[in-house]
Design an enzyme around this catalytic site. Structure first.
Site, PDB file in Angstrom:
ATOM      1  N   LYS A  71       0.843  -1.199   0.000  1.00  0.00           N
ATOM      2  CA  LYS A  71       0.000   0.000   0.000  1.00  0.00           C
ATOM      3  C   LYS A  71       0.876   1.246   0.000  1.00  0.00           C
ATOM      4  O   LYS A  71       1.727   1.419   0.862  1.00  0.00           O
ATOM      5  CB  LYS A  71      -0.900   0.001   1.235  1.00  0.00           C
ATOM      6  CG  LYS A  71      -1.725   1.282   1.394  1.00  0.00           C
ATOM      7  CD  LYS A  71      -2.270   1.402   2.803  1.00  0.00           C
ATOM      8  CE  LYS A  71      -2.877   2.745   3.110  1.00  0.00           C
ATOM      9  NZ  LYS A  71      -1.974   3.901   2.974  1.00  0.00           N
ATOM     10  N   LEU A 104      -4.424   0.047   7.428  1.00  0.00           N
ATOM     11  CA  LEU A 104      -3.224   0.882   7.516  1.00  0.00           C
ATOM     12  C   LEU A 104      -3.694   2.319   7.340  1.00  0.00           C
ATOM     13  O   LEU A 104      -4.548   2.594   6.501  1.00  0.00           O
ATOM     14  CB  LEU A 104      -2.214   0.533   6.411  1.00  0.00           C
ATOM     15  CG  LEU A 104      -1.335  -0.704   6.605  1.00  0.00           C
ATOM     16  CD1 LEU A 104      -0.424  -0.874   5.397  1.00  0.00           C
ATOM     17  CD2 LEU A 104      -0.505  -0.634   7.871  1.00  0.00           C
ATOM     18  N   ASP A 105      -3.129   3.224   8.115  1.00  0.00           N
ATOM     19  CA  ASP A 105      -3.531   4.628   8.027  1.00  0.00           C
ATOM     20  C   ASP A 105      -3.295   5.189   6.624  1.00  0.00           C
ATOM     21  O   ASP A 105      -2.457   4.698   5.871  1.00  0.00           O
ATOM     22  CB  ASP A 105      -2.729   5.482   9.014  1.00  0.00           C
ATOM     23  CG  ASP A 105      -3.036   5.123  10.455  1.00  0.00           C
ATOM     24  OD1 ASP A 105      -4.129   4.589  10.705  1.00  0.00           O
ATOM     25  OD2 ASP A 105      -2.170   5.373  11.307  1.00  0.00           O
ATOM     26  N   TYR A 106      -4.006   6.261   6.329  1.00  0.00           N
ATOM     27  CA  TYR A 106      -3.888   6.969   5.048  1.00  0.00           C
ATOM     28  C   TYR A 106      -2.425   7.312   4.732  1.00  0.00           C
ATOM     29  O   TYR A 106      -1.965   7.147   3.608  1.00  0.00           O
ATOM     30  CB  TYR A 106      -4.734   8.240   5.131  1.00  0.00           C
ATOM     31  CG  TYR A 106      -4.780   9.079   3.876  1.00  0.00           C
ATOM     32  CD1 TYR A 106      -5.535   8.664   2.776  1.00  0.00           C
ATOM     33  CD2 TYR A 106      -4.106  10.291   3.802  1.00  0.00           C
ATOM     34  CE1 TYR A 106      -5.604   9.442   1.628  1.00  0.00           C
ATOM     35  CE2 TYR A 106      -4.178  11.077   2.664  1.00  0.00           C
ATOM     36  CZ  TYR A 106      -4.919  10.642   1.577  1.00  0.00           C
ATOM     37  OH  TYR A 106      -4.987  11.410   0.439  1.00  0.00           O
ATOM     38  N   THR A 108       0.269   5.879   6.072  1.00  0.00           N
ATOM     39  CA  THR A 108       1.171   4.758   6.333  1.00  0.00           C
ATOM     40  C   THR A 108       1.213   3.865   5.105  1.00  0.00           C
ATOM     41  O   THR A 108       0.186   3.601   4.485  1.00  0.00           O
ATOM     42  CB  THR A 108       0.695   3.946   7.560  1.00  0.00           C
ATOM     43  OG1 THR A 108       0.663   4.803   8.697  1.00  0.00           O
ATOM     44  CG2 THR A 108       1.633   2.782   7.838  1.00  0.00           C
TER      45      THR A 108
END
Length: 240
Positions: A71, A104-106, A108
């Site tokens: 990602k 997963l954070d935006y 990260t």
């Protein structure tokens, strides 16, 4: 297949985890033969009944799919985003409906797993399933041995103390430090909050592994199907 509980059937169809399927039913998003069903445990005849979620009919996929994605930053891990931001599903061009395991954070990047196996997704997201998640973090400032030891032993974050983690220094460069940190929990923005608790703002955060599953040679935005041994690891009783 015969009779099956409605929430289990939705999970088997790859729409969501079983827990999320229960929410969809309770919220009135599920119909059986055109009738809204809100009672959990309702049984359906999977050979005859027509089940729809959000007015889209669903059917059981014969092929269970397991994918790992690198990602990039700037993507959300929800299936749909209320702010119309790019989602990780925009990166994967397959016809089957899949969804992320965990988040997963935006901002990260790194390893994210996706599947249409609702039962496995439910298992992996359960708090009792302690699979170590390893990150590389670049932070502001010179991170001291004292701060690293605090992270290892657990720090107070909001209303809880984090479980012991594995931490090692990779390098110091100028006014930044790079560390590798492995946690067995997965609370919201946990690594960022842990580093903030010891006085270091995170500049960059990347997840590089989930237990025995690693990014390998994946480039940001690319993905591949999991190997048999990786799937076996996820389905086993390993703890990372």
């Amino acid at each position: 297949m015969g009779e099956e509980r409605l929430q289990k059937y939705i999970a088997h169809c790859g729409i969501s985890s079983r827990r999320k399927a229960e929410e969809l039913i309770k919220n009135g998003n599920v119909k059986v033969n055109g009738i809204v069903i809100t009672e959990l445990g309702t049984k359906v005849d999977t050979d005859k009944d027509i089940v729809s979620v959000d007015d889209n009919s669903i059917s059981e996929s014969n092929k269970l799919i397991y994918i790992k994605l690198y990602k990039p930053e700037g993507y959300v891990t929800t299936v749909k985003d209320q702010f119309n931001r790019k989602t990780v599903l925009d990166l994967i061009d397959i016809k089957e409906r899949i969804y992320p395991i965990g988040r997963l954070d935006y901002n990260t990047s790194g390893l994210l797993l996706l599947t249409n196996d609702g039962d496995l997704a439910n298992k992996l997201m359960h708090p009792k399933y302690h699979i170590f998640k390893t990150y590389v973090a670049e932070v502001d400032g010179y991170i001291s041995d004292e701060a690293i030891n605090k992270l290892k032993n657990g720090v107070n974050v909001e209303d809880y103390k984090t479980a012991p983690s594995k931490v090692k220094l990779i390098n110091h460069s100028g006014n930044t430090s790079t560390i590798e940190i492995s946690i067995s929990e997965g609370k919201n923005r946990q690594v960022r909050k842990m580093l903030d608790a010891v006085g270091h703002n995170v500049r960059m955060l990347k997840r590089i592994s989930l237990g025995k599953i690693v990014l390998d040679n994946l480039k940001p935005g690319s993905w591949t199907y999991l190997k048999k041994e990786e799937i076996k690891f996820l389905k086993g009783n390993h703890e990372g």
